[in-house]
Structure formats: C-alpha cells, structure tokens
Design an enzyme around this catalytic site. Sequence first.
Site, short mmCIF file in Angstrom:
data_model
loop_
_atom_site.label_atom_id
_atom_site.label_comp_id
_atom_site.label_asym_id
_atom_site.label_seq_id
_atom_site.Cartn_x
_atom_site.Cartn_y
_atom_site.Cartn_z
N ASP A 1 2.37 2.05 3.30
CA ASP A 1 3.32 1.08 3.85
C ASP A 1 4.75 1.54 3.62
O ASP A 1 5.60 1.40 4.50
CB ASP A 1 3.18 -0.29 3.18
CG ASP A 1 1.82 -0.92 3.36
OD1 ASP A 1 1.17 -0.63 4.38
OD2 ASP A 1 1.41 -1.68 2.48
N HIS B 1 0.87 -1.17 0.00
CA HIS B 1 0.00 0.00 0.00
C HIS B 1 0.91 1.23 0.00
O HIS B 1 2.03 1.18 0.50
CB HIS B 1 -0.87 0.07 1.26
CG HIS B 1 -1.74 -1.13 1.51
ND1 HIS B 1 -1.26 -2.28 2.09
CD2 HIS B 1 -3.05 -1.33 1.28
CE1 HIS B 1 -2.24 -3.16 2.21
NE2 HIS B 1 -3.35 -2.61 1.73
#
Length: 440
Positions: free
Chosen positions: A105, A102
Amino acid sequence: MKSSHFPKIKAIAYEGRDSKDPLAFRHYNPAELIDGKPLRDHLRFSIAYWHSFRGVGADPFGPGTIVRPWEKGRDPVSIAKTRMDAAFEFFTKIQAPFYAFHDRDIAPEGRSLAESNRNLDKVVAHAKQLQKATGVKLLWGTANLFSNPRYMCGAATNPDAHVFAYAAAQVKKALEVTQALGGENYVFWGGREGYETLLNTNLKREQDHLAAFLHMAVDYAKEIGFKGQFLIEPKPKEPTKHQYDFDVASGIAFLRTYGLEKHFKFNIETNHATLAGHTFQHEIEVAAAAGLLGSIDANSGDLLLGWDTDQFNTDIKELTLAMLSILRGGGLGSGGFNFDAKLRRASIDPVDLFYAHIGGMDAYALAFKLARRILADGQFEKFVADRYASYDQGYGRDIEKRKIGFRGLEKLVIKDLGEPKPRSGRQEYLEALLNTYLHA
C-alpha cells in the site's frame, strides 16, 4: 504539517449532538475523559491506508472512478511520498491516532524483492518523519500476500515451495518495517490461503505449511525483539472459495492444533463475520471466551450481496451489541478500531473521505457510550445471571465442577426433581429493553 492536499477542510472538531455541520463530530469527543482516560484512548481509531489512499472505486464490472490530485510525482517512490503526505494530513484533520497498512500500500513493488525492499525503506523513512511530526502511530502492519499473480494459489499454502519462500521473505521485511515504525500489532490475513477444488489440493499438507509459516514468524519476531501482538483475521470466502481461516472458531481450532494459541489473537472484521453466517457480536464473543480477542476491522457488509463490500458501519444497534461484548471481554488491549472501509464507487470527492469517517467514528463513539450505560445499569447482566442461577449452588454447581455424573443425575431426577418446568427466555422483552437505550 503544512496543509496542502485538503486546503478547504479544517481539523474536524467535536460540536455535540445538536450540531448540523457534516464536518463536525456529534458524539466522538477525543478528549472526553471516561474513567480517567480520554475517549481517543478507549477507541483507538485507525485509518486503513489501502482503502482510503489506494482505493480507486473499481469493482468487478468496471475500472476506478476516483482520481486524487495528489497522485503525482517524478517516479513511483516520489508519488508514494506525496500520497503519504496527503494521508497524514487526513489522519491529523480527522483526529485519528492510528493508521494501518500493507507493505505494498505504502510503497511500489519493484522488479525484484530487493528493489521492492529498497522502495519500502525509502517510504518508511518518510513515514517515520511524518509520525514524529504528527504523533500519529501505526496500529498494525502486514504484508500483501494476495494481489501479485505469484500468489494466485496462496502464499504459505502454495503448492510451490518457491512461492512459500518468497512470501516468507516478504513477511520478514514487513515485520522489520512494522517494528521500525513502532507498530503495536502485526496482522496475518490469508486472502488466498485456501483452495478452489480438492481435485488438486492436499488440504492437510497445506494447513501444515501454514502452521510452519506462522511458527517461523513467531521465531523471527523473537529474534528481532518485536513485541507487538500477532493477529489472525478470519474470512470465509472471496477471493478463495474455501479459506482455512473461515471464522474465529475454526481459527481457534487451527491455532490450538498447531500450538500457536499463545502467540496469536484475532482481528475481527464485521463484514467477514456476516459472510461466515455469523453476527459481528458472535465472533467477538467466541474470541473473548477463548481469551483471544485482539482488534477490530470496523466496517459492515450489504446483507443483500454475497461479497465483501467493506462499507462504513453506522448501525447503532449492531455496534452497541458489539461494544457490550468487547467491554465484557475486557477490551482490545493493543488493538483498536481500524476503518477497513471504502468509499462507494460514486463517492469521488476528497471531502467524502471526511464524511465517511466522521459518520463511522460518531457511530462507534455513540455505541461505546450506550454500551457503558447498559452495563452500568446492569439489567441485562442481572437477567442473564438469574437465568443461569440454578448452576450457582447444589447439583447445578456440581455439574459445572464435574462432581456429579449421569448416574447421580439420573438418581436425583427420579427421586427428587421430576419433570423440569419450562421458563421463558423473554427475548421480546429484552429486545424492547434494548430499544429504551438506543432510542432514549
């Protein structure tokens, strides 16, 4: 790459099924040629960045237990780069050809979208260098549209158009980043696209908004020339009580209702399948039957718990059945097996990352080989074909081709066929037959 974060661990090698080394593969030989293609290209393993390099072992009842030595730097961006160095060292040592992330992340969220985008650009430039140096590729990217409090009532389905706009801007950037890194897919996981109560929800309007959001994504992908496959990842519940992408079947209905079925396939997660009351194999079969099987999030859940535990899957029977359906369905195309699985709360050492992924990769590799043997022998295929043989000719074929109706079938039963003779489904025989492969 210079090894520094896992100095005591060498690259994981294949040593065969008799190996006793827990830091060696017993079934996964990445270079093994099968049908002229190395096993790494059949399985296309991917490491989930969020669990392996952002997971800290937290649960609803307590804070994190995992502290990594590489979580250090002058500022959040420099920490993110050091973390990414550790991640790519792990990817190469575990021999994983892909990873997935993501946006939030890999790079810290800033005080504004513009600052978040600048942070992301800096870390993506670092990722591009590491990909070039190691040969590791991006299986898919996505945007985190569920963690920040702004998304507490959803992103694309939020009742506030301001939140919808923010989410659209975030996905725009995530698509650009995925393209810049050569991502082969882009995933939409509607973590909060659903509702808690209908007392404050216009269900149809929210689904219309979600469809509009996905159409905007399709349009922007065409605009920038992104060629990757769009994937929907169904999940029935948790965090939202009722999510609109409940399972593959409801996802297919949604895509067809809104004219999106040509643009999306499904990223199927084992744990999500069981939370929906299905088996992993069932979800694969439903997607494959519609020609919409795209990729796999490789994990499992604890059947005694009612939430998404994201464990590493080592259940050879479950994985073999899944592999049978994947192979029958023509494979995963640009997809792969992404280890959307996390270490248990008490598994706090860096070496535990290796133990977990080795076990998972070996399990999927063994299941893949077993499924190929089963299909090559053809015993199950023949049994199923014989069971449906009455539809291959005569009035059975007319039924499938819609050349006969109720009136004709009634006449046929009364005049010629009479009472059907029940035939055994032989389930117990077939389950015993499957065990001859699993325990050979």
